[in-house]
Design an enzyme around this catalytic site. Sequence first.
Site: not given
Ligand code: PBG
Length: 321
Positions: A190, A243
Site C-alpha cells: 500500500k 494499492k
Molecule cells: C485506510 C484506507 C484508505 C484507503 C483504504 N483504506 C485511505 C488511506 O490510507 O489514507 C483508500 C481507498 C481509496 O482511496 O479508495 N487506511
Amino acid sequence: MRRLRATAGLRGLVRETDLGPAHMVLPMFVLETAPGGPEPIASMPGIERLGISEAVAEARTAAALGVAGVMLFGVPAEKDEHGSSAWDPEGAVQLAAGAIKEAVPDLLVATDVCLCEYTTHGHCGVVREDGSVDNDATLELLARTAVSHARAGADIVAPSDMMDGRVGAIREELDSEGFADTPILAYSAKFASAFYGPFREAAGSTPAFGDRRSYQMDPANGREAVREAILDVEEGADMIMVKPALAYGDLISAVKQATGLPVAAYNVSGEYAMVKAAASAGHLDERATVLEILMSLRRAGADTIITYHAKDAARWLAEQT
Ligand code: PBG
C-alpha cells in the site's frame, strides 16, 4: 497477427483474460448514525455514505448483479485518540456486516481494518507525544478490531494500516478467539498515494497533521513491495493486495509471481474520480474506459478487483453477453 483479429468470433476465441463480476468487490462507506439518509460524496459521483439499512439494500443490488462481495469502511459517530469505535461491537462496520450477512448470506463481506477513520488525529495507529506513530502499540488495537469484525460476521478481514507485524498479530488473535477460518486479505503493498484523496473526504480520515509516509510505501519502490508481500505471507496472509492499482500494474504482476497467492488490486477512489470527471466532461467514454481499466488489472494478474465501478461494470458486462 491481424488474421485472428478479423472478427468478434476470432477475437473471442483467443482472448487471454476474462472479466466478470465474480472477481469484483464493491467498497461501501457505512455511517454509524444516518439521520439524514445517504450522504453524497462530491468527488465520487454515484457513491454515497450509507446508513445500515441502505447498506443492506446496496449489498442486495450488488449481489443480484453477481458482484462477489463488498468491502466495508466505517464512518463513526465519534472519534477519540485511540480510535476505540473501531472495535465497538455496535460500530458501523460491525452492525453493517451482521445485517448484510443476514440479508444476503452468499455475498462476501470484507472489512477494512484500520484506525484512521476512528481517530481524532486521522492517523492509522497510536500517536506518541512527539507525533510519531507507535507501531507495536497499534498491533493490539488492530487485532481487537479484526476480531470484532469476524465476530460480527465478516468473511474476510483486510488490514490497511501498514504497521509492521500486523498480519501476524491479527492471525494470532483471530485463532485464539475462535476465528481460525477467517482469511486475512493483507494490504501488503500500500503506497503513500495522492489517489486516496476522494476516499479521505468520503471517510473523513485526512490526517490532522503530517502525512502517512512513515508507514505507507514510497511509490518509487517496487522491490520493497515484493518484500512486504513476502513478509505478510510469512505472517499468515491468505491474499495480498496491491494499492493503488492503475499506476502499479508492474507490482500486481511481481507480487503474484513472488508469492503465488491470490492478489487483489484496489482500484482506488482517485482512480474512480478521474474517470468520472473526464466522462462527465465528455472527454472519455465511461463504459469503455472502465472496462478497459478493469480488464488491464486482470491481465496484470489481479484475481480480485476492489472497485467503486463494480455495479456499473457488472451491468455493462451482462449487456455485452
Ligand atoms: C485506510 C484506507 C484508505 C484507503 C483504504 N483504506 C485511505 C488511506 O490510507 O489514507 C483508500 C481507498 C481509496 O482511496 O479508495 N487506511
